[in-house]
Scaffold this motif. Sequence first.
Motif, short mmCIF file in Angstrom:
data_model
loop_
_atom_site.label_atom_id
_atom_site.label_comp_id
_atom_site.label_asym_id
_atom_site.label_seq_id
_atom_site.Cartn_x
_atom_site.Cartn_y
_atom_site.Cartn_z
N PRO A 136 67.65 10.99 24.84
CA PRO A 136 68.39 9.73 24.67
C PRO A 136 69.58 9.85 23.74
CG PRO A 136 66.26 9.62 23.57
CD PRO A 136 66.25 10.84 24.44
N ALA A 137 69.47 10.69 22.69
CA ALA A 137 70.60 10.89 21.79
C ALA A 137 71.75 11.59 22.52
CB ALA A 137 70.17 11.71 20.57
N ILE A 138 71.44 12.61 23.29
CA ILE A 138 72.47 13.32 24.05
C ILE A 138 73.13 12.39 25.05
CG2 ILE A 138 72.85 15.17 25.73
CD1 ILE A 138 70.61 16.73 24.28
N PHE A 139 72.35 11.53 25.69
CA PHE A 139 72.88 10.57 26.65
C PHE A 139 73.86 9.61 25.97
CE2 PHE A 139 72.33 6.34 28.71
CZ PHE A 139 72.95 6.63 29.92
N LEU A 140 73.50 9.10 24.80
CA LEU A 140 74.38 8.17 24.09
C LEU A 140 75.64 8.87 23.60
CD1 LEU A 140 71.80 6.10 22.02
CD2 LEU A 140 73.08 5.35 24.01
N VAL A 141 75.51 10.11 23.14
CA VAL A 141 76.70 10.88 22.74
C VAL A 141 77.63 11.06 23.93
CG1 VAL A 141 77.50 13.15 21.98
CG2 VAL A 141 75.58 12.08 20.83
N PHE A 142 77.05 11.38 25.07
CA PHE A 142 77.85 11.52 26.29
C PHE A 142 78.61 10.24 26.60
CE2 PHE A 142 77.74 10.28 30.79
CZ PHE A 142 78.72 11.13 31.28
N LEU A 143 77.93 9.09 26.54
CA LEU A 143 78.59 7.82 26.84
C LEU A 143 79.73 7.54 25.87
CD1 LEU A 143 75.58 5.44 27.64
CD2 LEU A 143 77.25 6.36 29.25
N GLY A 144 79.51 7.83 24.59
CA GLY A 144 80.54 7.54 23.60
C GLY A 144 81.74 8.46 23.70
N ALA A 145 81.52 9.70 24.16
CA ALA A 145 82.61 10.67 24.23
C ALA A 145 83.32 10.68 25.58
CB ALA A 145 82.08 12.07 23.93
N PHE A 146 82.65 10.23 26.62
CA PHE A 146 83.17 10.38 27.98
C PHE A 146 84.46 9.60 28.22
CE2 PHE A 146 83.20 8.65 32.37
CZ PHE A 146 83.44 9.83 33.06
N PHE A 147 84.48 8.33 27.86
CA PHE A 147 85.62 7.49 28.24
C PHE A 147 86.91 7.84 27.50
CE2 PHE A 147 82.13 4.87 29.89
CZ PHE A 147 82.60 4.65 31.17
N PRO A 148 86.89 8.16 26.21
CA PRO A 148 88.15 8.61 25.59
C PRO A 148 88.73 9.85 26.25
CG PRO A 148 86.54 8.07 23.90
CD PRO A 148 85.81 8.03 25.20
N ILE A 149 87.87 10.80 26.62
CA ILE A 149 88.35 12.01 27.29
C ILE A 149 88.89 11.66 28.67
CG2 ILE A 149 87.67 14.27 28.19
CD1 ILE A 149 85.51 14.34 26.01
N LEU A 150 88.16 10.86 29.40
CA LEU A 150 88.58 10.48 30.76
C LEU A 150 89.93 9.78 30.76
CD1 LEU A 150 87.75 10.06 33.83
CD2 LEU A 150 86.94 7.81 33.08
N LEU A 151 90.07 8.75 29.92
CA LEU A 151 91.30 7.95 29.94
C LEU A 151 92.50 8.76 29.47
CD1 LEU A 151 89.93 4.54 28.61
CD2 LEU A 151 90.44 5.17 30.96
#
Length: 273
Positions: A136-151
């Motif tokens: 769950p921690a890795i999943f939340l880290v992924f969510l927090g990091a994904f959108f800044p990189i994507l945009l």
Amino acid sequence: MATAAPARWLRVLERAAVPVLLVAGWEIFSRSGVLPESLLPAPSMVALAWADWLTGYSGDTQSHSGGWLADTAASSARVLAGFAIAAALGVGLGVAIGWSRRIEAVIEPTLQTLRPIPPVSWIPLAIIWFGIADKPAIFLVFLGAFFPILLNTIHGVKSCDRDLIRAGAMVGGDQGKLLRFIVVPAAMPSIFAGLRIAVGSAWMLTVTAEMVAVKSGLGYVLWDSYYFLRYDIVLAAMASIGLLGFLSDLAIRAVMNRTLRWRRGATLRGGEG
């Protein structure tokens, strides 16, 4: 050479001035008696707690004594795992969306719907799906990091000079070569900007997850110390998180400077012209 050393030391002093003043002011205020020292420990007390947490020399931090390296390693592993997944998917999908209008039309509405949802709101589902462990921690880290990189990747691809793309196509470049040799290199400054934003978000989210869904790491120590009114350890944990986030950003900047050396050279040549 003789003038380089004083200039270098001057830059070091400039960077250290504000932190030193803040710590000195904090020490004076904590010792003044305006607030009980138990509520706002002085930096010297925090340093002692941090030293025992790191080395275990006195046992003052009790169950956490000597455990700093293990706690730091646990948090760092979660940050690295979630950040790596976010970087791979964010850059890959960002290039695809920025390059193809069809992919953008199909995928972007869904992503823009998910983006405003705070990552912390996913905690109950993450615990249900993955249990109380690292996932769950890795999943939340992924969510927090994904959108800044994507945009930022999408922005970098869309900002690529169209004249360069047309010139590449005129000399026989296919879609793959245009992306590899023109579009992605041109987007790298924006991609690295997204990575730097994302690594800060990654540390924030892993600490949040460790407070709730994990029984190890810096966030867990912070929350556990709060329950036992050990605010010196709480502040030491906060300082540890800030230090590790700073070092993570330095690492990305080092990779960025090495990767974008061609950009600095082009800038210098342009200035000379």
